[in-house]
Design a protein around this motif. Sequence first.
Motif, PDB file in Angstrom:
ATOM      1  N   LEU A 113       1.022  -1.358   0.271  1.00  0.00           N
ATOM      2  CA  LEU A 113       0.180  -0.247   0.135  1.00  0.00           C
ATOM      3  C   LEU A 113       0.916   1.532   0.221  1.00  0.00           C
ATOM      4  O   LEU A 113       0.964   2.521  -0.542  1.00  0.00           O
ATOM      5  N   ALA A 114       2.608   1.164   0.387  1.00  0.00           N
ATOM      6  CA  ALA A 114       2.885   2.402   0.612  1.00  0.00           C
ATOM      7  C   ALA A 114       4.395   2.356  -0.354  1.00  0.00           C
ATOM      8  O   ALA A 114       4.594   1.135  -1.021  1.00  0.00           O
ATOM      9  N   ASP A 115       4.504   3.210  -0.865  1.00  0.00           N
ATOM     10  CA  ASP A 115       5.634   2.875  -2.333  1.00  0.00           C
ATOM     11  C   ASP A 115       7.188   3.576  -1.406  1.00  0.00           C
ATOM     12  O   ASP A 115       7.867   2.526  -1.635  1.00  0.00           O
ATOM     13  N   VAL A 116       7.219   4.521  -0.295  1.00  0.00           N
ATOM     14  CA  VAL A 116       8.202   4.008   0.211  1.00  0.00           C
ATOM     15  C   VAL A 116       8.336   3.973   2.225  1.00  0.00           C
ATOM     16  O   VAL A 116       7.146   4.716   2.341  1.00  0.00           O
ATOM     17  N   VAL A 140      12.496   2.242  -1.667  1.00  0.00           N
ATOM     18  CA  VAL A 140      11.663   1.859  -0.727  1.00  0.00           C
ATOM     19  C   VAL A 140      11.844   1.569   0.901  1.00  0.00           C
ATOM     20  O   VAL A 140      11.064   1.914   1.214  1.00  0.00           O
ATOM     21  N   ARG A 141      12.872   1.613   1.105  1.00  0.00           N
ATOM     22  CA  ARG A 141      13.375   2.195   2.738  1.00  0.00           C
ATOM     23  C   ARG A 141      14.459   2.751   2.987  1.00  0.00           C
ATOM     24  O   ARG A 141      15.133   2.809   2.419  1.00  0.00           O
ATOM     25  N   TYR A 142      13.435   3.290   3.926  1.00  0.00           N
ATOM     26  CA  TYR A 142      14.470   3.946   4.476  1.00  0.00           C
ATOM     27  C   TYR A 142      14.856   4.338   6.287  1.00  0.00           C
ATOM     28  O   TYR A 142      14.200   3.904   6.824  1.00  0.00           O
ATOM     29  N   GLU A 143      16.496   4.152   6.843  1.00  0.00           N
ATOM     30  CA  GLU A 143      16.442   4.417   7.842  1.00  0.00           C
ATOM     31  C   GLU A 143      17.873   4.463   8.574  1.00  0.00           C
ATOM     32  O   GLU A 143      18.916   3.968   7.398  1.00  0.00           O
TER      33      GLU A 143
END
Length: 520
Positions: A113-116, A140-143
């Motif tokens: 449902l989420a792009d990022v 697509v994923r940030y940390e």
Amino acid sequence: MADIVFINPRFEVSYWGMEHALPFMGKRANLPVACLPLLAALTPGEHTVTLVDENVEAINYERLAKADIVGVTGMSVQRFRMKEILTELKRRGVFTVVGGPLVTVQEDYFGDLADVIFIGEAEETWPQFLKEWKQGLHQVRYEQLEKTDMATVPTPRFDLLKMRHYMFGSLQFSRGCPFQCEFCDIIVTFGRRPRIKTSAQILAELDAVHAQGVDIVFIVDDNLIGNKKAIKEVLKDVVAWQVKHGYPLTFFTEASIDLADDPELMEIMVEANILAVFVGIESPREESLRETKKFQNVRTGGTLLEKVHRVQDAGIEVWCGMILGFDNDDATIFDAQREFIRDARITSTMIGMLYAIPKTPLHARLAAEGRLDPADEPEYGTNVIPLKISREALRDGYVSVMNDLYTAEAYFGRLDALYIDAKIKMGQGRARYWRKHPWAGFKTNAIWTVQSIGLYIRIMRGIPEVSLRREYRKRIWNLVKARPDPGLVLFYIIKCAMHYHAYYMAKQMATGRSPIFNSY
């Protein structure tokens, strides 16, 4: 340039939401979440930013469909509404990003449902994403690799919020907590090393929130006193700011019970005009506190009851969180909780059943023991399968305790024990300032009197129960006779509104007209 919209979804009815009391206050929500104005401040000026809090205004999907990026944040209690919003945005082809406490501990909750998604803090990753998005190279994923240096955090854009609709403002002085409570996700998200902003940053935020017409502010730190030495110096500067501006702000916050062991810190907090602290007491039983590694609550220096009274005697009201369902809890825990809250003279008590949040030590332990309910909406209000009591008995006992604590007799018994019998004095820092400036004190007392009358009239007109209106009138009159202090009278009338919210919420749970929303 991107057109960016940040959304805070609607909350379910909760103890701290004050939904049933807000109409008396002429407000739509209790306070704004801290992340929305902060994200706006972290966004480079080349972009346009709009903040939407569904708790104060409806979502306009036609407007969102025109945005380049829509960000959605939220806690676990908002997860169902978050999913509804993201589903609709995906249907409309909107580019969405998600961050906040829920996705930090359940990264796969929203699927595609989420792009990022953003995990944990985002002071570094949000600007990084915007640069990469502009180049068409976003991840697509940030940390973040490291926790944020709080000295680099900008002043939140409070001017983008519709502050007139909130009962309180919100500020954050620090992040992180040095303790290791097994059930808590704070150390998962923010770590165990307390990090605090500089005095210059905090004073700038005081100026900014005061400029929005706010006079009561919740300092949202999960433990304001995690670094006692550093916070003392900051609070001394807050005191100086209050004196310079005539004490325009009233604060409440969260702190650990070891506050009671530091008279100097309590005195500085009183001078800063911090009227109340929320303390995670959790249980009156030492074996349960040790079980959950709440060691700060069982250290020497007196009993929990004595420590609560020391904080109250210093002039700071104590609110608390209590938990039912520890492994050491059996059927006798319900009466033990009732007795402790009564003897502690704590009026505002957030009680919840133990809940295992993903990524916490509690979740890992119970998963290994096969004692977790995997349902997203557990039938009994918690995903924990208790050890010494059935799930039905835990749920029913929880609802019973909630209802018993918020009968008018029990609630006002605690309130009167604190403010009439014990004559606890609040706002002493401001009072000392006023004694030097009698005209300022007279003016403020006049304002409080007008506010008290207005709020009293709205409560009397808005509450349908005749018996409650009669009880409130009696209790307010008793206070006026015992302690005719305009500030205390206003505070007491606010307490009547808070009682109505908790009373009504508990009553709805008991009659099955409202689901059981776990507080933790």
